[in-house]
Scaffold this active site. Structure first.
Site, short mmCIF file in Angstrom:
data_model
loop_
_atom_site.label_atom_id
_atom_site.label_comp_id
_atom_site.label_asym_id
_atom_site.label_seq_id
_atom_site.Cartn_x
_atom_site.Cartn_y
_atom_site.Cartn_z
N THR A 68 20.33 14.79 18.48
CA THR A 68 18.96 14.92 17.97
C THR A 68 18.08 15.69 18.96
O THR A 68 18.35 15.66 20.17
CB THR A 68 18.35 13.53 17.73
OG1 THR A 68 16.94 13.64 17.54
CG2 THR A 68 18.58 12.60 18.93
N TYR A 81 16.15 5.58 21.16
CA TYR A 81 16.96 6.42 20.26
C TYR A 81 17.42 7.70 20.96
O TYR A 81 18.59 8.08 20.89
CB TYR A 81 16.14 6.74 19.00
CG TYR A 81 16.78 7.72 18.03
CD1 TYR A 81 17.91 7.39 17.30
CD2 TYR A 81 16.22 8.99 17.84
CE1 TYR A 81 18.47 8.30 16.39
CE2 TYR A 81 16.78 9.90 16.94
CZ TYR A 81 17.90 9.55 16.22
OH TYR A 81 18.45 10.44 15.34
N1 LIG Z 1 18.21 13.97 8.86
C1 LIG Z 1 17.66 14.39 9.98
O1 LIG Z 1 16.60 15.02 9.95
C2 LIG Z 1 18.32 14.13 11.32
C3 LIG Z 1 17.75 14.68 12.47
C4 LIG Z 1 18.36 14.46 13.70
C5 LIG Z 1 19.52 13.73 13.77
N2 LIG Z 1 20.04 13.19 12.64
C6 LIG Z 1 21.29 12.43 12.77
O2 LIG Z 1 22.17 12.86 11.74
C7 LIG Z 1 23.00 11.78 11.32
C8 LIG Z 1 22.92 11.62 9.81
O3 LIG Z 1 21.58 11.35 9.45
P1 LIG Z 1 21.10 11.23 7.94
O4 LIG Z 1 19.79 11.88 7.85
O5 LIG Z 1 22.19 11.65 7.02
O6 LIG Z 1 20.83 9.67 7.85
P2 LIG Z 1 21.41 8.58 6.82
O7 LIG Z 1 20.74 7.30 7.18
O8 LIG Z 1 21.30 9.06 5.43
O9 LIG Z 1 22.95 8.51 7.23
C9 LIG Z 1 23.45 7.66 8.23
C10 LIG Z 1 24.61 6.89 7.64
O10 LIG Z 1 25.18 6.08 8.67
C11 LIG Z 1 25.53 4.81 8.10
N3 LIG Z 1 25.56 3.82 9.17
C12 LIG Z 1 24.52 3.32 9.88
N4 LIG Z 1 24.96 2.42 10.78
C13 LIG Z 1 26.31 2.36 10.65
C14 LIG Z 1 27.32 1.63 11.30
N5 LIG Z 1 27.03 0.76 12.28
N6 LIG Z 1 28.60 1.82 10.92
C15 LIG Z 1 28.92 2.68 9.92
N7 LIG Z 1 27.98 3.39 9.25
C16 LIG Z 1 26.70 3.25 9.62
C17 LIG Z 1 24.44 4.54 7.08
O11 LIG Z 1 24.86 3.60 6.11
C18 LIG Z 1 24.20 5.93 6.51
O12 LIG Z 1 25.01 6.16 5.38
C19 LIG Z 1 22.54 10.57 12.12
O13 LIG Z 1 23.39 10.45 13.23
C20 LIG Z 1 21.14 10.94 12.56
O14 LIG Z 1 20.77 10.28 13.77
C21 LIG Z 1 19.47 13.37 11.43
#
Ligand SMILES: NC(=O)c1ccc[n+]([C@@H]2O[C@H](COP(=O)([O-])OP(=O)(O)OC[C@H]3O[C@@H](n4cnc5c(N)ncnc54)[C@H](O)[C@@H]3O)[C@@H](O)[C@H]2O)c1
Length: 370
Positions: free
Chosen positions: A126, A187
């Site tokens: 991130t 985070y």
């Molecule tokens: N969307 C963004 O803008 C953004 C920006 C920076 C980083 N990220 C990173 O990208 C990744 C995906 O983000 P996203 O936006 O798709 O979020 P999201 O919440 O839709 O996806 C995360 C998934 O991880 C699963 N999860 C959470 N804890 C878990 C665990 N302990 N074991 C197994 N599964 C688990 C959740 O059920 C969910 O389906 C994450 O790592 C997030 O930190 C996203």
């Protein structure tokens, strides 16, 4: 090709899975997810569309190595996307954040090392690893660190801020500090730990790891909440006729990347050996930026609806402007964002309007009065 995606039921997990399924006719995906966020809805979409022969959902938690390990047999590529995803929750439950993001990442790396060491591993880091944004400057051959000053380093315009330095396109991987003295929340720290482990497993065991430092990624199948996925959250709230809160004045600017462009970037990073062992910024870059106020205007243009705004104090560490400089990834892979912010927001609005009843069921939080 067999691709394993942790967090595969999530917003980005499901888009990356779909990209693989569409691009490689021989591909199969395994989605590992504890279903804590979207409760199986995105996996169901994939299984219904591509069939159970090509899409398999494994309900497991990344904190538990033994539950994951058998599924890493015969895997050709891994995307590690499961995470505790919000800054606010990391402040409320730092130990939980640490276990999911840091231990979870170690567990995934161990599974790869033990079962499929040739598989490239792409990690969702991130932009929060840059924390309070500390610039590395050299003067008289001395290196000095300078934290961005929220008043001097930005210029205020009518509906947005800009960087005061006209030569600064965005935050670069080499020109800014990651970790202390820049770190500003658990985070950022837990994700940074994940990056360190990725790099270490590359150096110590030769794993093909790549870290993507992502800014705001948005698009369809995103169930935004107040603390994560703000473009989706503002769209949902406007369609529901609910208000939103601006922490600060709403002129803060972010770069934003549409989900399908994200999936193309992950695919390229996995296929490009010189990316292994590296970290890259991944975002919309200087061409795709938007302020909170400008987003409300755009949503109104597409829906005819506009949320009322409540104002609250600036959040700690919130930057007036955060734009990713994406030059490094462009140089390594020839990748470029293809979907403009206007096109992307239109797609997000259309999907959100069509799926608003489902969104209410999956995330009842969207109905909360603020
Ligand atoms: N969307 C963004 O803008 C953004 C920006 C920076 C980083 N990220 C990173 O990208 C990744 C995906 O983000 P996203 O936006 O798709 O979020 P999201 O919440 O839709 O996806 C995360 C998934 O991880 C699963 N999860 C959470 N804890 C878990 C665990 N302990 N074991 C197994 N599964 C688990 C959740 O059920 C969910 O389906 C994450 O790592 C997030 O930190 C996203």
């Amino acid at each position: 090709m067999n691709v394993l995606i942790t967090g595969g039921d999530g917003f980005l997990g499901s888009h990356n899975a779909e990209h693989i399924l569409k691009t490689y006719s021989d591909s199969k995906v395994i989605l590992i997810d504890n279903l804590s966020r979207t409760h199986g809805n995105n996996s169901k979409y994939l299984i219904d569309k591509y069939g159970p022969d090509r899409v398999k959902l494994v309900v497991a938690d990344v904190r538990n190595l033994d539950d994951m390990l058998p599924h890493f047999e015969n895997i050709d590529r891994v995307y590690h996307m499961a995470a505790q995803v919000t800054m606010t929750e990391s402040l409320e439950k730092p130990l939980y954040d640490y276990h999911v993001n840091s231990t979870g990442t170690m567990n995934v790396l161990e599974c790869v090392r033990l079962k499929c060491p040739d598989a490239p591993v792409i990690y969702c880091s991130t932009n929060k690893v840059y924390g309070d944004i500390v610039r590395i400057e050299s003067k008289n051959e001395k290196i000095r660190y300078r934290k961005f000053d929220q008043l001097k380093d930005f210029i205020e315009k009518q509906d947005h801020y800009e960087y005061a330095d006209p030569n600064l396109l965005g935050i670069t991987e080499e020109g800014f500090v990651v970790g202390p003295p820049a770190a500003n929340c658990p985070y950022g720290a837990s994700k940074m730990a994940g990056e360190l482990w990725m790099r270490n497993y590359h150096d110590s065991y030769g794993l093909k790891t790549v870290c993507a430092r992502m800014s705001c990624i948005y698009g369809t199948r995103q169930y935004g909440c107040e603390d994560q996925g703000w473009l989706s959250w503002f769209t949902i709230r406007a369609i529901l006729g609910k208000n939103v809160i601006f922490y600060g004045d709403g002129k803060q600017v972010r770069d934003a990347l549409y989900c399908t462009d994200h999936a193309r970037a992950f695919d390229l990073m996995a296929k490009t050996p010189k990316c292994y062992g590296e970290s890259f910024n991944l975002g919309g870059g200087p061409e795709n930026t938007i302020s909170l106020m400008q987003l409300l205007d755009l949503i109104e243009e597409y829906t005819g609806k506009r949320s009322k705004v409540k104002y609250a104090p600036w959040r700690h560490g919130d930057q007036r402007v955060y734009i990713s400089d994406i030059t490094k990834l462009q140089k390594y892979t020839n990748w470029n964002p293809q979907v403009t912010i206007h096109e992307g927001v239109k797609k997000l609005v259309d999907w959100t309007e069509k799926n608003i009843e489902k969104i209410k069921k999956v995330s009842p939080d969207v109905l909360r009065n603020l």
